[in-house]
Design an enzyme around this catalytic site. Structure first.
Site, PDB file in Angstrom:
ATOM      1  N   THR A  30       0.003   4.092  -2.652  1.00 57.07           N
ATOM      2  CA  THR A  30      -0.806   5.192  -3.170  1.00 57.07           C
ATOM      3  C   THR A  30      -1.869   5.643  -2.167  1.00 57.07           C
ATOM      4  OG1 THR A  30      -0.509   4.315  -5.393  1.00 57.07           O
ATOM      5  CG2 THR A  30      -2.253   5.932  -5.092  1.00 57.07           C
ATOM      6  N   HIS A  48     -11.344  -7.265 -35.200  1.00 56.63           N
ATOM      7  CA  HIS A  48     -12.517  -8.035 -34.778  1.00 56.63           C
ATOM      8  C   HIS A  48     -13.825  -7.333 -35.134  1.00 56.63           C
ATOM      9  CE1 HIS A  48      -9.664 -10.283 -32.300  1.00 56.63           C
ATOM     10  NE2 HIS A  48     -10.629 -11.122 -31.953  1.00 56.63           N
ATOM     11  N   ALA A  65       0.840  -1.201   0.000  1.00 60.06           N
ATOM     12  CA  ALA A  65       0.000   0.000   0.000  1.00 60.06           C
ATOM     13  C   ALA A  65       0.868   1.241   0.000  1.00 60.06           C
ATOM     14  CB  ALA A  65      -0.927  -0.020   1.220  1.00 60.06           C
ATOM     15  N   THR A 121      -4.086  -3.049  -5.118  1.00 55.41           N
ATOM     16  CA  THR A 121      -4.361  -4.322  -5.771  1.00 55.41           C
ATOM     17  C   THR A 121      -4.192  -5.462  -4.770  1.00 55.41           C
ATOM     18  OG1 THR A 121      -3.593  -3.466  -7.889  1.00 55.41           O
ATOM     19  CG2 THR A 121      -3.672  -5.850  -7.644  1.00 55.41           C
ATOM     20  N   ARG A 158     -13.555 -15.520 -39.598  1.00 54.86           N
ATOM     21  CA  ARG A 158     -14.615 -14.549 -39.896  1.00 54.86           C
ATOM     22  C   ARG A 158     -14.725 -14.302 -41.401  1.00 54.86           C
ATOM     23  NH1 ARG A 158     -19.445 -12.296 -38.655  1.00 54.86           N
ATOM     24  NH2 ARG A 158     -19.478 -10.048 -39.016  1.00 54.86           N
ATOM     25  N   GLY A 168       0.090   9.975  -5.654  1.00 56.42           N
ATOM     26  CA  GLY A 168       0.287   8.902  -6.611  1.00 56.42           C
ATOM     27  C   GLY A 168       1.760   8.675  -6.859  1.00 56.42           C
ATOM     28  N   GLU A 218       9.791  -3.803 -10.500  1.00 56.42           N
ATOM     29  CA  GLU A 218       8.377  -3.582 -10.786  1.00 56.42           C
ATOM     30  C   GLU A 218       8.176  -3.157 -12.236  1.00 56.42           C
ATOM     31  OE1 GLU A 218       4.635  -0.895  -9.070  1.00 56.42           O
ATOM     32  OE2 GLU A 218       6.526  -0.980  -7.975  1.00 56.42           O
TER      33      GLU A 218
END
Length: 385
Positions: free
Chosen positions: A127, A344, A125, A161, A274, A132, A248
């Protein structure tokens, strides 16, 4: 191009993961997205598969691997299937390096067995509602008790998260008064047991993507944290945070590249099936050219990832190089997945198609672990600008 970063052991691990994802993840993934998190049983299964112990030293029950190659295989297989393992990436790629690098021997013995098995899930933890990328502005505070046995923690965190399901959360907080002359001083990391009185999970945040990965607001009201749960030295957290941002950002680059490669797979399969104007979409020159462009970009991203993996394994991946890898791979992923969704047509906008999920899931890669703008600043500084 031929890759040199993987061995036969990596490919055996890939086969195991691919079978596991096909049999135990894909059939249930839509339900997990609806509920906003994966079941705890998934984490225990990942523990049984050895996923959580790949980078854990053998003396603590892990495999003792010191590089990111196995976790790269994991990201590639998740990208290939268009799924995630919930908050697994935070557990293995973000929290574990902190525990291994800065945890005491007692802390490792206490937490790593549960970490490995999936019985103890972790989060970090940093943020806050008003903080930020500017980590020096963290306002959550912890005061040492008069008898010196514990800290009293107060504050709030957001965008955490895995925060709703975590059993242990590494909380970055201020343990000494804010000094405007040295904003980075006075920050510490406290490992908070989520059963502690005063800890609360607030809103479960409704995100654009990553629907099967819980993200929450957390609050701490006079939470008592034993001094034995201080990670590393008091006041040294800012140095710890910047040290681990390299890993990270490498993880973000790997995940972005893997999702882009997965998108090409989904788009290629779709355009072959398709039919438009009496022939497959793949028969049109535009389709071929778009996918050729995407393949070239992903190959370049793959090359950067492979080089970064080798540099990381050698202990030579710099902050600037990690920033370059993250910037390039996340921007490539954004472009490639957008193009693959376009191929798509209208179906690409439907969540029943994995390409739509990848489109939404990957967007945050250009934000977390430092925004693309922050990456450019780091790279520019490395250039002497």
């Amino acid at each position: 191009m031929r890759r040199s970063v993987f061995t036969k052991d990596h490919e055996a691990f890939r086969k195991t993961l691919r079978e596991f994802i096909a049999g135990e993840v894909v059939p249930h993934y839509a339900d997990w997205e609806q509920q906003g998190h994966v079941p705890r049983e998934l984490y225990r299964r990942l523990g049984e598969l050895g996923v959580f112990g790949i980078n854990v030293p053998e003396e603590y029950g892990g495999a003792g691997v010191t590089d990111f190659t196995y976790l790269t295989v994991l990201r590639e297989e998740c990208g290939r299937a268009g799924v995630t393992f919930g908050a697994e990436s935070v557990h293995t790629c973000l929290v574990l390096p902190y525990l291994l690098e800065f945890g005491s021997e007692e802390q490792k013995r206490r937490w790593l067995p549960g970490f490995l098995s999936g019985e103890i899930m972790t989060a970090i933890a940093m943020t806050e509602p008003g903080t930020g990328s500017d980590l020096a502005g963290i306002a959550t505070r912890a005061r040492l008790s008069d008898d010196g046995t514990h800290y009293v923690l107060n504050g709030a965190k957001t965008f955490i998260t895995g925060g709703a399901q975590a059993d242990l959360i590494l909380v970055v907080c201020r343990t000494s008064p804010y000094d405007p002359e040295n904003r980075r001083a006075g920050l510490s990391i406290l490992c908070v047991d989520t059963t502690s009185p005063g800890f609360a999970v607030g809103r479960k945040l409704d995100k654009i993507g990553l629907k099967a990965q819980d993200t929450a607001e957390l609050s701490f009201g006079d939470v008592e944290v034993p001094v034995a749960n201080l990670l590393g030295e008091e006041g040294a957290a800012f140095t710890y945070l910047t040290h681990n941002l390299v890993v990270e950002r490498l993880g973000a680059a790997i995940g972005a590249y893997a999702n882009a490669a997965g998108a090409i797979g989904f788009a290629t399969a779709y355009v072959k099936e398709r039919q438009v104007f009496g022939k497959p979409v793949a028969a049109f020159q535009n389709t071929k050219f778009v996918l050729a462009e995407c393949a070239a970009e992903v190959e370049a991203a793959q090359s950067i990832v492979d080089r970064a993996l080798l540099e990381h394994a050698a202990g030579e991946l710099t902050a600037a190089d990690a920033a370059k890898a993250k910037l390039f791979c996340t921007e490539v992923a954004g472009r490639v997945i957008d193009k693959c969704l376009q191929l798509h047509g209208g179906y690409g906008y439907m969540l029943e198609y994995p390409i739509a999920r990848l489109y939404a899931d990957t967007r945050v890669n250009r934000i977390y672990a430092g925004t693309s703008e922050v990456m450019k600043t780091i790279i520019a500084k490395d250039l002497g600008l």
